[in-house]
Design an enzyme around this catalytic site. Structure first.
Site, short mmCIF file in Angstrom:
data_model
loop_
_atom_site.label_atom_id
_atom_site.label_comp_id
_atom_site.label_asym_id
_atom_site.label_seq_id
_atom_site.Cartn_x
_atom_site.Cartn_y
_atom_site.Cartn_z
N TRP A 61 -3.31 -10.72 -1.11
CA TRP A 61 -2.72 -9.90 -0.05
C TRP A 61 -1.30 -9.50 -0.41
CZ3 TRP A 61 1.61 -10.79 3.06
CH2 TRP A 61 1.76 -9.94 4.15
N HIS A 62 -0.58 -10.38 -1.11
CA HIS A 62 0.81 -10.09 -1.43
C HIS A 62 0.95 -9.01 -2.50
CE1 HIS A 62 1.75 -13.77 0.80
NE2 HIS A 62 2.99 -13.33 0.83
N GLY A 63 -0.07 -8.77 -3.29
CA GLY A 63 0.06 -7.73 -4.28
C GLY A 63 -1.13 -7.66 -5.22
N PHE A 117 4.41 -5.04 0.29
CA PHE A 117 3.16 -5.67 0.68
C PHE A 117 2.56 -5.03 1.92
CE2 PHE A 117 5.82 -9.33 -1.00
CZ PHE A 117 5.47 -9.06 -2.30
N SER A 120 -4.73 -14.93 0.21
CA SER A 120 -3.34 -14.76 0.62
C SER A 120 -2.49 -14.27 -0.55
CB SER A 120 -2.77 -16.07 1.15
OG SER A 120 -1.37 -15.98 1.36
#
Length: 470
Positions: free
Chosen positions: A323-325, A470, A320
């Site tokens: 996933w954000h960056g 994102f 997770s």
């Protein structure tokens, strides 16, 4: 294209009028698909073509994912579809991050440096990829059937209200609405417009004024910050990221409702949480439920004992964070949340429950805010120095100028986000629901908020949505 920029505000009423006057389900779906494609084309003219090619690939594979296709073929088709979507994400979002880290690891050995691609990150690519994966997995599981037409699947993938920053939709949640959009009623327009107004107010009247100060502080050398400015910046970012992202979700949900579609909720007063576990049930709910259904449960969930449960939580939140960056601070942020979710299960949640609601809320908010410091810092070095400033371990003086609009935005944001944590909030809700005059005042207030927000959008410097990255 942004929901509050003059071009969209000018075009949408004309499009909406044509949409309302268009008869027939098929014609309305074509109109929505063309509008959605143009909406995305305006900002991503090249990637929209790749996106159409990717949806065609998904759609073709989906007919090999359900019965009576033999199980080995189904599994192969699912693996190909998921891999194809993830490859698109890796190329655009993580290729340079991976190459940079590989170059750093191999540089002592004199290895030839891998070239960087320097590809621009398409807006909303992470959201689109996750939604497309739900189509493949839902079809494989038998939760839903393949889309009736390629147009229907493209409309699911490109539906413009949620396209750029969610909420992340699961295909089985939208299949029936996409297959046969219902007629729009006056209540849809009224409810949708008021929800949109709330969202645009959250973004432009709270998040953006806070964001200007946050950007100034985090661009400065953290060693030059005193504790008061560091905490003021962190508190401002804590509210900014919530009202920025929740504001977009409100606008997306409102626009979809105006068109006759219902989207899932994405936030539920997250800063009123009394544990990190509760926080993640209230924050970015469409992402956390996606992780639960398509990652956590397939890994085994909590079925195989505590150790495997903790492992699964860490895997999910590390991914997770990533996933954000494509940056180590996001990986660290994911690990940080995974740690406190594990501690919640071991002992922390029980301890906080015994401490009472006020202490539990304060401690949880403190943990969340330190997490936001990790999230917002652009490097481990910046984070370390910023944390030192937070806890008074620097000798700097607070010399930064505080913008005049910051106190109002900070106070309003704090009241709105923390009011649900108070004991009298349920009483206020019941009185509001029972009073027609209070509801009428709320409607009038939201119309005023809409006007003020549009006025600020025209006059204030542009600030993109945080989650567009994102």
């Amino acid at each position: 294209m942004l929901f509050y920029e003059p071009l969209f505000i000018t075009i949408f009423p004309a499009f909406y009028a044509v949409y309302l006057l268009t008869g027939g389900v098929s014609a309305r779906k074509w109109l929505l698909l063309i509008a959605s494609a143009l909406f995305y084309f305006w900002g991503e003219p090249v990637f929209v073509l790749i996106l159409f090619g990717s949806t065609a690939f998904d759609y073709a594979l989906s007919f090999q994912l359900n019965e009576p296709t033999p199980p080995p073929t189904r599994r192969l088709a699912l693996a190909a579809g998921v891999a194809g979507n993830l490859a698109m994400l890796v190329v655009y979002k993580y290729a340079d991050f991976l190459a940079d880290n590989l170059n750093a690891a191999l540089s002592p050995f004199g290895a030839h440096r891998l070239p960087l691609l320097h590809l621009a990150l398409p807006i909303g690519v992470s959201f689109v990829v996750f939604e497309k994966i739900t189509y493949l997995v839902d079809t494989y599981r038998g939760t839903s059937k393949p889309a009736a037409t390629f147009r229907d699947y493209c409309l699911f993938a490109l539906f413009f209200p949620k396209l750029l920053a969610g909420p992340i939709l699961k295909y089985h949640e939208m299949q029936d609405q996409i297959a046969k959009p219902r007629s729009v009623e006056w209540s849809d327009f009224g409810t949708g417009f008021l929800r949109f107004s709330r969202g645009i107010g959250r973004k432009l009247l709270i998040a953006d004024p806070l964001g200007s100060f946050v950007n100034t502080v985090f661009a400065a050398d953290p060693a030059s910050l005193g504790a008061s400015h560091a905490w003021l910046a962190l508190g401002s970012f804590t509210l900014q990221i919530y009202f920025d992202f929740a504001g977009y979700s409100d606008m997306a949900i409102g626009l979809a409702r105006m068109l006759g579609f219902g989207l899932r909720e994405n936030f539920n007063a997250p800063y009123a949480s009394r544990s990190i576990t509760e926080f993640w049930r209230r924050w970015h709910m469409s992402l956390t439920t996606w992780i639960r259904d398509y990652l956590y449960k397939p890994l085994g969930g909590n079925r195989d004992g505590d150790v495997r449960t903790y492992r699964n939580l860490w895997i999910c939140f590390l991914l997770s964070g990533l996933w954000h960056g494509a940056s180590w601070n996001f990986v660290l942020w994911g690990a940080y949340n995974g740690l406190f979710l594990t501690l919640d299960r071991v002992f922390l949640r029980d301890v906080l429950e015994r401490c009472g609601a006020v202490i539990a809320t304060i401690v949880t908010l403190f943990i969340v805010m330190i997490g936001w410091a990790i999230f917002r810092s652009d490097s481990p070095a910046h984070l370390t120095t910023f944390l030192s400033a937070l806890f008074g371990m620097t000798s700097a003086n607070d010399a930064l100028e505080v913008p005049a609009e910051l106190p109002f935005a900070l106070a309003l944001g704090a009241i709105v986000s923390l009011l649900p944590a108070t004991a009298f909030y349920p009483v206020l809700v019941r009185r509001y629901e029972a009073s027609r005059s209070l509801r009428a005042i709320t409607i009038a207030a939201l119309v005023v908020v809409y006007v003020l927000a549009i006025a600020r959008a025209v006059t204030a410097p542009f600030q993109p949505f945080i989650y567009f990255r994102f």
